[in-house]
Motif scaffolding. Structure first.
Motif, PDB file in Angstrom:
ATOM      1  N   THR A   1       0.848  -1.197   0.000  1.00 59.77           N
ATOM      2  CA  THR A   1       0.000   0.000   0.000  1.00 59.77           C
ATOM      3  C   THR A   1       0.884   1.248   0.000  1.00 59.77           C
ATOM      4  O   THR A   1       1.801   1.354   0.825  1.00 59.77           O
ATOM      5  CB  THR A   1      -0.931   0.047   1.222  1.00 59.77           C
TER       6      THR A   1
ATOM      7  N   VAL B   1       1.072   5.091   0.769  1.00 56.85           N
ATOM      8  CA  VAL B   1       0.376   6.115   1.552  1.00 56.85           C
ATOM      9  C   VAL B   1       0.958   7.474   1.165  1.00 56.85           C
ATOM     10  O   VAL B   1       2.157   7.728   1.359  1.00 56.85           O
ATOM     11  CB  VAL B   1       0.544   5.881   3.068  1.00 56.85           C
TER      12      VAL B   1
ATOM     13  N   SER C   1      -3.919   9.692   1.789  1.00 55.10           N
ATOM     14  CA  SER C   1      -4.668   8.804   0.898  1.00 55.10           C
ATOM     15  C   SER C   1      -3.862   7.532   0.637  1.00 55.10           C
ATOM     16  O   SER C   1      -2.635   7.547   0.628  1.00 55.10           O
ATOM     17  CB  SER C   1      -4.989   9.515  -0.422  1.00 55.10           C
ATOM     18  N   ARG C   2      -4.577   6.418   0.433  1.00 58.34           N
ATOM     19  CA  ARG C   2      -3.914   5.114   0.302  1.00 58.34           C
ATOM     20  C   ARG C   2      -4.261   4.468  -1.039  1.00 58.34           C
ATOM     21  O   ARG C   2      -5.407   4.529  -1.484  1.00 58.34           O
ATOM     22  CB  ARG C   2      -4.313   4.192   1.451  1.00 58.34           C
ATOM     23  N   THR C   3      -3.263   3.829  -1.645  1.00 62.32           N
ATOM     24  CA  THR C   3      -3.446   3.087  -2.890  1.00 62.32           C
ATOM     25  C   THR C   3      -2.907   1.681  -2.695  1.00 62.32           C
ATOM     26  O   THR C   3      -1.700   1.496  -2.475  1.00 62.32           O
ATOM     27  CB  THR C   3      -2.713   3.760  -4.063  1.00 62.32           C
TER      28      THR C   3
ATOM     29  N   ASP D   1      -0.839  13.216   1.891  1.00 61.77           N
ATOM     30  CA  ASP D   1      -2.120  13.691   2.419  1.00 61.77           C
ATOM     31  C   ASP D   1      -2.907  12.584   3.119  1.00 61.77           C
ATOM     32  O   ASP D   1      -4.058  12.782   3.519  1.00 61.77           O
ATOM     33  CB  ASP D   1      -2.968  14.293   1.287  1.00 61.77           C
TER      34      ASP D   1
ATOM     35  N   SER E   1      -4.575  -1.949   2.619  1.00 58.38           N
ATOM     36  CA  SER E   1      -4.977  -0.626   3.099  1.00 58.38           C
ATOM     37  C   SER E   1      -5.584  -0.731   4.491  1.00 58.38           C
ATOM     38  O   SER E   1      -5.351   0.122   5.362  1.00 58.38           O
ATOM     39  CB  SER E   1      -5.981  -0.012   2.119  1.00 58.38           C
TER      40      SER E   1
END
Length: 456
Positions: free
Chosen positions: A120, A122, A127-129, A125, A191
């Motif tokens: 993942t 991070v 936000s996670r992918t 800001d 995530s």
């Protein structure tokens, strides 16, 4: 195939050609008109294209900052100054404390099965992918990261060899944009595991590292004074340090770097001269196309393609008025833009430069107003839908089409005329041949009678 004068001995083909040529005189006259008119249309189209190009240039010249051309200087190559359109005179000193950097992380070295997912990313800001490689190799992880659009890019780098001599690899991940906003972390885990704080930050693993931390570039204005101000930028370019002025930093500079932006009068004059030259070219083209060349006695005078064209004549007048009419009571000639008694438009660069130095605001306003009036004029005449010259071209083309249809009808009539003449002369030859045969028969009969009646 037609054979001339078998009976009459006349060159009937030549006679028919001559008679058809006489009948074709009206067609020749119409064809000549078509050729002449097409020449006029071609010149009108060329003029219209030039007017449309002038419209675009006039639109740019009519802006309130069309003459804003600045010269930039910097006391140190650590800082580059750029003046955009609308920039104003400016001078200050800056101290460059820090350059922008992109956040970059490298994983620990691992074998072919060390990089299986999930992972993942991070972002700064929060936000996670989530990323799941197809396999467990370093290349699989790099491919998955690059396809994730997580704001980072990955590449495989050598990681040496282990104790058994097996080749190892690492994955280096770098933020796509520089600055603090580009910081990120790569975690082993989903995530949800990141949210539950049960994932592992890859950079914290043994042998991994944060290569560079994402930081903003920073410089100080008014350094050492009570007004000292720190300015930061995610990239090494600082926009709008002054109105329309950007600074690009290349290295840290602990000593103040002086940057200045001043009006460049020579370039300003070049901008105005180029526009005036474009207007003058249109006026010259109209004048040349409207000129009548008077021939010597007994010869035919030559008319220009625009001679007698009221639309072009009014265009010429409108363009000249747009340039020479006063602006708030001030003549354009005061800034070097003038039309002489012969109608020739000229530009005095020295006079324009002096006017810019004396009152740049008033000179810019006068120049912009003149350009705006030129734009209105060219738009009125060259608009591609209802411009006066455009309509003139359309009207001329309609006339040519009418004449071309007329020529087609004339060609049909001439073909009929030729066919009629060929039939007439062919019939005449047949009739003459018949008469000649009878004459020969009668002659032979008379000869026989004469012979039989003569004494023996």
């Amino acid at each position: 195939m037609q054979i001339d004068g078998l009976a009459s001995g006349m060159k009937t083909t030549d006679i028919i050609d001559a008679l058809v040529a006489v009948a074709a005189i009206p067609k020749t006259q119409v064809t000549t008109r078509i050729t002449d008119r097409n020449t006029v249309i071609s010149n009108l189209q060329s003029l219209n294209t030039a007017l449309q190009a002038l419209t675009d240039k006039a639109r740019t010249a009519a802006t309130a900052t069309s003459l804003s051309r600045m010269r930039t200087t910097s006391s140190d190559d650590a800082v580059t100054v750029t003046a955009r359109e609308g920039a104003r005179a400016f001078s200050t000193s800056v101290v460059v404390d820090r350059l922008a950097a992109s956040h970059s992380v490298v994983t620990a070295a691992g074998g072919a099965a060390s990089f299986g997912g999930p992972f993942t990313v991070v972002a700064g800001d929060g936000s996670r992918t989530e990323i799941t490689p197809r396999g467990s190799s370093a290349a699989d992880l790099a491919t998955a990261i690059n396809a994730s659009r997580a704001g980072v890019t990955a590449t495989v780098v050598p990681g040496g060899r282990d104790a058994q001599g097996t080749e190892l690899s690492r994955v280096q991940i770098t933020a796509s944009r520089s600055g603090a906003q580009g910081t990120f972390s790569l975690h082993r885990g989903t995530s949800a595991e990141v949210a539950a704080s049960t994932s592992v930050d890859v950079s914290s693993e043994m042998g991994a590292a944060v290569l560079t931390r994402g930081t903003d570039a920073a410089l100080r204005l008014f350094a050492g004074t009570a007004a000292e101000q720190v300015v930061t930028s995610a990239s090494n370019t600082f926009t709008d340090i002054g109105r329309g002025i950007d600074l690009t930093v290349r290295k840290v500079a602990t000593e103040p770097v002086t940057v200045t932006v001043t009006p460049d009068s020579s370039v300003q004059a070049d901008v105005a001269a180029a526009f005036v030259k474009d207007v003058a070219a249109i006026l010259t083209r109209i004048d040349n196309g409207s000129r009548v060349t008077v021939a010597a006695p007994g010869k035919t005078s030559t008319l220009g393609v625009f001679t007698g064209d009221s639309t072009i004549r009014s265009l010429r007048t409108a363009l000249a008025d747009a340039v020479q009419s006063p602006v708030d009571g001030v003549s354009a000639s005061t800034v070097g833009i003038s039309i002489d008694k012969f109608g020739a438009l000229s530009f005095d660069a020295e006079k324009f430069t002096a006017a810019m130095a004396a009152d740049p605001t008033a000179t810019q306003n006068l120049f912009s107003t003149v350009a705006a009036r030129v734009q209105v004029t060219t738009t009125r005449y060259a608009d591609k839908y209802d411009g006066l010259v455009t309509q003139r071209i359309t009207g001329q083309q309609s006339e040519v089409k009418t004449w071309e249809k007329q020529v087609e009808r004339m060609d049909a009539r001439l073909e009929m005329r030729r066919a009629t003449l060929e039939r007439t002369y062919a019939a005449m030859e047949v009739r003459l041949s018949s008469l000649q045969s009878r004459s020969q028969w009668l002659g032979s009969q008379l000869s026989a009678l004469t012979t039989s009646s003569s004494p023996k």
